[in-house]
Design an enzyme around this catalytic site. Structure first.
Site: not given
Ligand code: ARG
Length: 394
Positions: A13, A93, A122, A173
């Site tokens: 990505d 994050r 996220d 993932s």
């Protein structure tokens, strides 16, 4: 010249974001930042190599120590949890985003780019910190805007000479840092799908764990772990050691139904060996040194803290307020907790503290300090109103 700072993991990505930034968004300078929060070292290296191949200006930021001290330790003090999930991705994050902000200031960036999709949590966590710390910069989220399928992404990557590595074979993932590992994708989000053994990498299957239990001792000061088996350790080292011991005994697998911020109910699989063990130990010590009322109140505070952390509201004033309370209590959370690691469980088998609210003399069956005959009166009035209610009902 227009500069974009891309939060770069090295995965598919974020890799396709690089040519997109140049071709579709008109940036002539792409700066990539990979933040090391304790994911496998080879992943950090792969990201640096790919960035080089794609001709970006690349920064690797080692944030492991800061992550342990400023993010994991507060999570331990708050027994950090959301619906059974120890918040491993969630608390990393804000730090990842903060480090991207620091690089953006250094390189005089005009915008941020990140690879979050529009379905997850996220995007909220990353953008909240960017908007808080650098509100003047634009934020671009191509994965959310373009809604590409995985096949389209791979086609695009091939056409732009973006290395795709094992992207074709990858079904899961994965997000990793030293506090935990999240495994999503494929059929894993179905509530009724039994997770295949292959998704687990940090924890052995409990049935294959050693047949001999292992006893460990964790020392705490002011609510944070400082020693393992009597040996003082720096935060990162201690967390890794506890992670390895726990994983070896199959401790740390978490399988929950999770209410995502958007309201989506999703089944999630995690491996959080260090978190499961250290939070169990911390709770055991709190149970020894805190009053019953403090424990009940703190459970509410912890729960709220967990919700804010889950939402990525790391700089929210309420979080600061809750931490003022939490930190005050942690002044007494000093001592040692012993755990037995055995086939999937970390069982507390002993705890001691100078602040223990336990008196052997009072609790013991063999002592006369507690004058039992004095209890007669209070036992008589126990449940007075309940008894009256029952009389009336009859
Ligand atoms: N559901 C978890 C969370 O919101 C895990 C997210 C994993 N993220 C990812 N990009 N794979 O914290």
């Amino acid at each position: 010249m227009k500069t974009v700072v891309l939060v770069y993991s090295g995965g598919l990505d974020t890799s396709v974001c690089i040519p997109m930034m140049r071709e579709d968004y008109g940036f002539d300078r792409v700066v990539t930042v990979t933040i090391d929060v304790g994911q496998p070292a080879e992943d950090v290296q792969i990201a640096a190599d790919k960035a080089k191949a794609l001709g970006t200006e690349h920064y690797t930021v080692d944030a492991k120590d800061e992550f342990a001290r400023e993010y994991i330790f507060p999570a331990i003090k708050a027994n950090g949890d959301y619906q059974g999930y120890p918040l491993s991705t969630a608390i990393a994050r804000p730090l990842i985003s903060l480090k991207a902000v620091e690089v953006a200031k250094k390189v005089k960036g005009d915008a941020f780019c990140h690879g979050c999709t529009g379905k997850g949590n996220d995007q909220f966590r990353i953008e909240f910190v960017m908007r808080t710390m650098a509100p003047e910069l634009d934020i671009i989220a191509p994965m959310r805007e373009k809604n590409m399928t995985r096949i389209e992404e791979i086609e695009y990557a091939k056409s732009r000479n973006v290395p795709i590595g094992q992207s074709l074979e990858k079904i899961w993932s994965i997000d990793e840092n030293m506090w935990g590992r999240s495994i999503e994708g494929g059929r894993l989000e179905e509530p009724d799908y039994f997770p295949p053994e292959e998704i687990f990498q940090w924890t052995v299957n409990p049935q294959d764990a050693p047949n001999t239990p292992e006893e460990i001792a964790i020392g705490f000061e002011n609510g944070v772990p400082v020693s393992l088996n009597g040996q003082m350790m720096q935060p990162v080292e201690l967390i890794y050691k506890v992670k390895d011991i726990s994983g070896k005994h199959g401790v740390g697998r978490v399988d929950v139904m999770e209410d995502r911020m958007l309201g989506l109910k999703v089944r999630e699989n995690y491996e959080c060996p260090a978190a499961v063990t250290l939070i169990a130990a911390h709770k055991a010590l709190e149970a020894l040194v805190c009053t019953k009322e403090e424990l009940a109140f703190k459970a509410m505070v912890d729960r709220k803290w967990g919700e804010l952390a889950y939402q990525g509201l790391w700089f929210d004033p309420l979080k600061e307020d809750l931490e003022a309370f939490i930190n005050k209590i942690q002044e007494r959370v000093n001592g040692v907790v012993h755990l037995r690691m055995y086939k999937g469980s970390a069982t507390v088998i002993g705890r001691s503290s100078e602040s223990a609210l336990y008196s052997e003399d009072l609790a013991s069956f063999d002592s006369k300090t507690f004058v039992q005959s004095e209890m007669t009166g209070s036992v008589k009035v126990h449940g007075l109103q309940s008894r009256m209610y029952w009389q009336l009902k009859k």
